[in-house]
Design an enzyme around this catalytic site. Structure first.
Site, PDB file in Angstrom:
ATOM      1  N   ASP A  99      41.984  60.278  79.983  1.00  0.00           N
ATOM      2  CA  ASP A  99      41.108  61.074  80.832  1.00  0.00           C
ATOM      3  C   ASP A  99      42.002  61.807  81.834  1.00  0.00           C
ATOM      4  O   ASP A  99      43.201  61.571  81.926  1.00  0.00           O
ATOM      5  CB  ASP A  99      40.035  60.216  81.520  1.00  0.00           C
ATOM      6  CG  ASP A  99      38.834  61.082  81.914  1.00  0.00           C
ATOM      7  OD1 ASP A  99      38.944  62.319  81.882  1.00  0.00           O
ATOM      8  OD2 ASP A  99      37.778  60.524  82.262  1.00  0.00           O
TER       9      ASP A  99
HETATM   10  C1  BGC Z   1      36.114  63.441  83.071  1.00  0.00           C
HETATM   11  C2  BGC Z   1      36.055  63.647  81.572  1.00  0.00           C
HETATM   12  C3  BGC Z   1      36.304  65.091  81.260  1.00  0.00           C
HETATM   13  C4  BGC Z   1      37.657  65.478  81.801  1.00  0.00           C
HETATM   14  C5  BGC Z   1      38.064  66.900  81.483  1.00  0.00           C
HETATM   15  C6  BGC Z   1      37.384  64.007  83.667  1.00  0.00           C
HETATM   16  O1  BGC Z   1      37.355  64.003  85.049  1.00  0.00           O
HETATM   17  O2  BGC Z   1      35.993  62.061  83.358  1.00  0.00           O
HETATM   18  O3  BGC Z   1      34.821  63.220  81.083  1.00  0.00           O
HETATM   19  O4  BGC Z   1      36.201  65.323  79.883  1.00  0.00           O
HETATM   20  O5  BGC Z   1      37.638  65.313  83.208  1.00  0.00           O
HETATM   21  O6  BGC Z   1      37.382  67.814  82.241  1.00  0.00           O
END
Ligand code: BGC
Length: 762
Positions: free
Chosen positions: A294
């Site tokens: 993530d």
């Molecule tokens: C979120 C993810 C997301 C990623 C990319 C993160 O902060 O938890 O779900 O896909 O950002 O934007």
């Protein structure tokens, strides 16, 4: 020569021409996928391999000059030097083409970039938020909605979405419940798999499909206190029986990627958890796609207190099985030296790179790196007239009628004076929900606009109270108005002179979603005050709720005659709501998540364990599992949802009282529409396993059917169960069914009371 050997050798021969300086070219035959990516790998330097594992955010102006003080210059350099494998947040064909050109033409091997994006419920045309879609229990509509999102994304140059989020959550304080399918692993598995199939279609190389990403692996939905990014702590039973099933279903549906999660689970940050990623996902389940971290989660191993420095963070993450680093830059800076010093076997890097190259291959990017960046196709797909009908259909089906006392709904189409009141009634932005990064601001149809299409009534509008103060944005806190009451008197005056009041209240689109946890689940700001003031002068109130999570609307549930749960429904929001209010669409949605009566009851979910003291013993005794100040029940139960029809269940019969290991059990029930209005019911089947090697939930959803019945019609419906359907993760640490006594319950919610018993004897 055998045909397959011939194909293999000719593919290798075609690869031999690709040495050094030339961009990577595809082989002529699909069967040679692995030969192609392995050969490409063999020509990569360690730095180039690590480059494939690095994902950058596209936070700079790719079409214009490099912003001052930004890190764009360095990122451009990295693109040219093969130090970037993927980018996110580049969302149109012009920009994706421009960046792809840099990599393909200027880097040594010309390996195409993979463009990822959070396409959560639509790109430009916005579908209902995922929690709302789950309320439809309509897997085909959900698949169509994901397919539309994929079409628009793919036509805009995007290859890969960071969806579906399949985190089960029992905590509405957690703002991200809007992004999932609710509290139940059975429904969540089916919905997650439908979304994967919708995004990916049958062929990833089709330029109108994109790769899916199951997230967040694992346990993110169990953040303590519902506070986003917080620690999760639960045992193997919850892990295997509740958290993992939707991921497994998504992997079985063919999901190309998985994202790990921010949270610590049982003391280990998920991003560095080998048990989750190597043993379960890539091991037991044989997942052959890749795992992306993530955002920055590899770097976050340091503040978690799990890694001492950048070097250790990168090491922990790769050892655990995280293949791609989203935006922390730690793989790029640390992995080469970790490999050279022997702390990380190069074979792990190779494994990760092969997984990443494999997806690029499957998307057809080696054949044509620009196949998704076609400006003409982009224009056509984004203007396709059928897209609005797809999201409107999804929106109608997502609406849940929570209450309809005295049949206040549907509204008559002629001669009514309607007072339309509330800060969300005229809002064209909030219905787009939290994850509408790429849709145009204010592009939703408001309730006011939707009602305007019905010209037989007189509709007047008053805001009552503003919901927010100042600007709202995805990345900033939303400030709620708690002082401006100046509009209440005019709203009350309008209510007084109206036949019916339609009050549209709830959460702003940016009050749920990432980083948006709440401790108070009542109507935000001054809306409760407005509601009570309006109700005091006119009791014919229809409350339309817009929200991204269950709310504790106890006062409304007790007093207001009609309540429509309309979530954040996306682009066609107001049109779908108007159709339901006027009865042109008979609502059929059912709640995918329990509405609690108070925050103190959370986590409150229908499939809880019994406890050893479930019942009030009588005589005012306190020694049972309860609260002194609140009963244990929900405000609205999982699976609840009304219709303008009136459905009744009867004649529950089982084909056998004893199910064998190889046999099947048929459960038959009569469903009758006792009203004169045709409507759709979602008939639900629950099972209770009375005893097990682990204590078993009081009920578990095991099946559902969406059934349309004309007014006055009735039909027998049949569910089938086998031993396999009764299996769970037992105390033997195996997924298996255990012999014993069971009950089935069939009806229109998790509180269904038609019951029959059977036993399992394998
Ligand atoms: C979120 C993810 C997301 C990623 C990319 C993160 O902060 O938890 O779900 O896909 O950002 O934007």
């Amino acid at each position: 020569m055998k045909a397959s050997l011939f194909i293999f050798l000719s593919a290798l021969a075609s690869l031999n021409g690709l040495f050094a300086q030339q961009p990577a070219q595809p082989p002529t035959d699909d069967n040679s996928r692995n030969a192609f990516i392995r050969e490409l790998l063999s020509r990569m330097t360690l730095e180039e391999k690590v480059g494939q594992m690095n994902q950058y955010n596209g936070f700079w102006d790719v079409t214009g000059p490099v912003p001052e003080n930004g890190d764009a210059e360095r990122k451009y350099e990295d693109l040219r030097n093969g130090r970037v494998g993927s980018m996110l947040n580049i969302t149109n064909t012009a920009d994706t083409r421009r960046l792809q050109e840099i990599v393909v033409n200027e880097s040594r091997l010309g390996i195409p970039l993979l463009f990822g994006q959070d396409v959560i419920h639509g790109l430009k045309t916005t579908s209902p938020i995922p929690l709302a879609e789950a309320a439809s229990w309509d897997l085909e509509a959900i698949r169509n909605s994901a397919r539309l999102a994929a079409r628009e994304a793919a036509a805009s140059g995007i290859h890969w979405t960071f969806a579906p989020m399949v985190d089960i959550s029992r905590d509405p304080r957690w703002g991200r419940v809007m992004e999932g399918a609710g509290e139940d692993p059975y429904l969540g598995s089916l919905v997650g798999a439908a979304r994967v199939r919708g995004f990916q279609g049958d062929d990833l190389s089709d330029p109108l499909t994109i790769a899916a990403c199951l997230k967040h692996f694992a346990g993110y939905g169990f953040a303590e206190g519902g506070r986003d990014y917080n620690t999760a702590d639960f045992g193997l039973s919850t892990l295997y029986n509740v958290v993992l099933p939707p991921f497994k279903a998504g992997v079985e549906a063919g999901a190309a990627t998985v994202m790990n999660s921010f949270n610590v689970l049982n003391g280990i940050p998920a991003t560095a958890d080998r048990f989750l990623q190597r043993d379960i996902l890539k091991g037991a389940w044989g997942f052959d796609g890749f795992v992306v971290s993530d955002w920055g989660s590899i770097g976050e191993l340091i503040p978690h207190g799990y890694a001492a420095d950048r070097n250790e963070a990168a090491q922990q993450a790769i050892l655990a099985g995280s293949d791609m680093d989203m935006e922390s830059g730690m793989y790029l800076s640390e992995l080469p030296s970790l490999v050279r010093s022997g702390k990380v076997p190069e074979a792990l890097v190779d494994e990760a790179v092969l997984r990443i190259l494999g997806l690029k291959y499957d998307l057809g990017l080696f054949e044509d790196p620009f196949r998704y960046s076609d400006a003409e196709r982009e224009k056509q797909v984004l203007a396709d007239p059928s897209r609005l009908e797809t999201v409107r259909d999804m929106a109608r089906k997502s609406i849940v009628l929570l209450k309809n006392e005295g049949n206040l709904l549907p509204l008559s189409k002629d001669g009514l004076s309607i007072g339309l009141i509330g800060p969300l009634a005229g809002d064209t932005d909030s219905p787009l929900g939290s994850w509408r990064l790429t849709s145009d601001p204010n592009s939703a149809v408001s309730v006011a606009q939707g009602l305007a299409a019905y010209t037989g009534n007189r509709v007047a509008y008053e805001q009552g109270v503003p919901l927010v103060e100042g600007e709202t944005a995805f990345v900033f806190e939303t400030k709620i108005n708690t002082t401006d009451r100046s509009g209440i008197p005019t709203a009350v005056a309008l209510a007084r002179e109206s036949d019916v009041v339609v009050l549209v209240l709830g959460e702003h689109g940016f009050q749920s979603g990432e980083g948006r946890s709440r401790t108070d689940l009542g109507l935000p700001g001054l809306q409760q005050e407005l509601l009570e003031a309006v109700y005091a002068v006119n009791r014919n109130v229809v409350l339309v709720l817009m929200n991204g999570r269950p709310l504790t609307i106890n006062w409304a549930a007790e007093n207001v005659p009609a309540i429509v749960e309309a979530w954040h429904l996306g682009t066609e929001s107001g049109n779908a709501i108007a159709e339901v209010l006027y009865g042109d669409y008979n609502p059929s949605g059912k709640l995918p998540m329990t509405f609690p009566k108070s925050v103190g009851q959370i986590p409150l979910y229908y499939s809880h364990l019994s406890t050893g003291r479930p019942e009030y013993p009588g005589d005012n005794l306190v020694f049972w599992s309860h609260y002194m100040d609140q009963d244990n029940g929900p405000l609205f139960a999982f699976g609840h949802g009304l219709s303008y029809s009136d459905f009744a269940y009867s004649d529950l019969r089982l084909s056998t009282p004893e199910l064998s290991g190889t046999g099947s059990l048929e459960i038959r029930v009569r469903l009758e529409n006792k009203s004169t209005v045709g409507g759709t019911e979602i008939a639900q089947l629950y099972v209770r396993d009375h005893f097990g090697s682990r204590a078993r939930p009081v009920r578990e959803l095991k099946g559902f059917q969406k059934v349309y019945l004309e007014g006055g019609a009735s039909r027998e419906i049949t569910f089938t169960l086998t031993a396999e359907d009764l299996a769970y993760y037992t105390a033997n640490n195996r997924w298996e069914a255990e012999d014993g006594q069971f009950s089935v319950f069939v009806g229109g919610s998790s509180q269904a009371d038609l019951k029959a018993d059977f036993s399992l004897k394998q």
